[in-house]
Design an enzyme around this catalytic site. Structure first.
Site, short mmCIF file in Angstrom:
data_model
loop_
_atom_site.label_atom_id
_atom_site.label_comp_id
_atom_site.label_asym_id
_atom_site.label_seq_id
_atom_site.Cartn_x
_atom_site.Cartn_y
_atom_site.Cartn_z
N GLY A 16 40.49 42.54 40.44
CA GLY A 16 39.99 42.58 41.82
C GLY A 16 38.93 41.56 42.14
O GLY A 16 38.01 41.85 42.92
N ASN A 18 39.24 38.81 43.97
CA ASN A 18 39.30 38.49 45.40
C ASN A 18 38.82 39.65 46.24
O ASN A 18 38.20 39.46 47.29
CB ASN A 18 40.72 38.08 45.79
CG ASN A 18 40.92 36.58 45.68
OD1 ASN A 18 40.15 35.79 46.22
ND2 ASN A 18 41.96 36.17 44.96
N MET A 93 50.36 43.37 42.87
CA MET A 93 51.57 42.85 42.24
C MET A 93 52.78 43.75 42.48
O MET A 93 53.46 44.19 41.57
CB MET A 93 51.33 42.64 40.74
CG MET A 93 50.13 41.77 40.42
SD MET A 93 50.22 40.13 41.20
CE MET A 93 51.54 39.39 40.23
N HIS A 112 47.53 33.54 48.29
CA HIS A 112 48.53 33.05 47.33
C HIS A 112 48.04 31.75 46.71
O HIS A 112 47.60 30.83 47.43
CB HIS A 112 49.86 32.82 48.04
CG HIS A 112 50.95 32.37 47.12
ND1 HIS A 112 51.59 33.23 46.24
CD2 HIS A 112 51.50 31.15 46.92
CE1 HIS A 112 52.49 32.55 45.55
NE2 HIS A 112 52.46 31.30 45.95
N ASP A 148 55.81 35.55 50.66
CA ASP A 148 54.95 34.37 50.76
C ASP A 148 55.39 33.40 51.86
O ASP A 148 55.20 32.18 51.73
CB ASP A 148 54.92 33.62 49.41
CG ASP A 148 54.34 34.46 48.29
OD1 ASP A 148 53.50 35.33 48.57
OD2 ASP A 148 54.75 34.26 47.13
N GLU A 177 39.76 30.30 46.24
CA GLU A 177 40.24 31.56 46.80
C GLU A 177 39.07 32.39 47.32
O GLU A 177 39.11 32.95 48.42
CB GLU A 177 41.02 32.35 45.74
CG GLU A 177 42.34 31.74 45.35
CD GLU A 177 43.05 32.56 44.28
OE1 GLU A 177 42.87 33.79 44.26
OE2 GLU A 177 43.77 31.97 43.45
#
Length: 318
Positions: A16, A18, A93, A112, A148, A177
């Site tokens: 985690g 992000n 995921m 992504h 995506d 990111e």
């Protein structure tokens, strides 16, 4: 009084990082969003422990032994119970079912690790290096049913250096990111209150009507039939009233009074326009754009030449 912050649920499957970048960005006083839930398909995910330590509610449900639709239904229920208005995927995921995606259309984002449309799916850094690309990077995009491939909200290129491995490139992309995700999410959750974005939504629907044109009148963007009458005005803080609104034609004073009485926060009598118009606020955060399209079409019909309405009626029969 500041506007209420947008409520965001974050879905994770691992450590985690992000999610953490969004969480700590949300602690800034001027951040327009807050995290109300961190959820995972893996009860052992490290990001859940971090969220708990930081006081963010968590939810975990293993997907093992569950049908994909059943798992998505349970996750969706937990998200909605949290009061979340937006969903951010952060290393989640799982390929989501079309029903789940449709339920959050326009309100679910993903990050992504490639410069989409290049390298959807997995092993993005390895593929970028193998292709001899000068840059890898990161993309934040809206989630659609096609993996995506949703509309891009932001990208950051990251140079591929001589001798880079997928792991070394991934380390630098991860820094990008963490910088990009919070900025894009902040822009997304505030755009629905931005006059420029709202005007774009009105314009798209107004200009779809036959022989519509956009001009400026009384200092406001307005829409009418070419060489004909006006059927809609876009008002943004006009005469300092603090509103972002659409002005459309109605039947008269009785309908105007009925609408205002029905919802005085949303509807109002526009100054200087008389009883044949109604103001519809578009800055309340819950605009039904299909309803706006209906209002525009009705208003257009009230002033359009008969030959145009007949043409539209005929087209509607097919």
């Amino acid at each position: 009084m500041s506007a209420p912050r947008a409520k965001v649920a974050v879905l994770i499957s691992g450590s985690g990082t992000n999610m953490a970048s969004l969480l700590y960005a949300s602690r800034a006083a001027d951040c327009p969003f807050e995290l109300v839930l961190v959820a995972s398909n893996k009860p052992e995910a490290g990001g859940l422990r971090l969220a708990e330590a930081e006081g963010v509610p968590t939810y975990a449900l293993s997907h093992k032994g569950m049908a994909r639709e059943d798992h998505d239904t349970a996750m969706d229920a937990a998200i909605r119970a949290s009061g979340a208005q937006w969903v951010a995927l952060a290393g989640y995921m799982r390929i989501l079912t079309p029903g789940f995606v449709a339920g959050w259309e326009g309100r679910m984002v993903n990050i992504h690790p490639s410069l989409l449309p290049k390298y959807t799916g997995l092993h993005t850094h390895e593929r970028a290096i193998a292709a001899g690309d000068s840059h890898g990077g990161v993309t934040v995009h809206l989630v659609t049913a096609e993996l995506d491939c949703g509309p891009i909200l932001g990208q950051t290129p990251v140079a591929i250096m001589a001798g880079d491995t997928p792991d070394s490139l991934a380390g630098r992309v991860l820094i990008a990111e963490h910088q990009l995700y919070a900025r894009c999410l902040a822009d997304l959750v505030t755009r629905e209150s931005a006059p420029e974005w709202i005007l774009g939504q009105v314009r798209e629907r107004a200009m779809a009507l036959p022989e519509a044109e956009e001009t400026v009148s009384h200092g406001m963007p307005c829409f009418g039939v070419i060489k004909g009458k006006k059927f809609a005005y876009f008002s943004s803080d006009h005469h300092g009233d603090g509103r972002v609104a659409l002005l459309v034609k109605i039947s008269g004073v009785d309908e105007q009074a009925q609408l205002v009485e029905q919802d005085e926060e949303r509807y109002f009598r526009p100054a200087y326009f008389g009883d044949g118009w109604i103001g519809l606020r578009l800055d309340l955060g819950d605009t039904d754009w299909d309803s706006v399209a209906d209002w525009l079409a009705r208003s257009w019909r009230s002033i359009a030449p008969r030959k145009l309405t007949q043409f539209l009626d005929a087209a509607g029969e097919f």
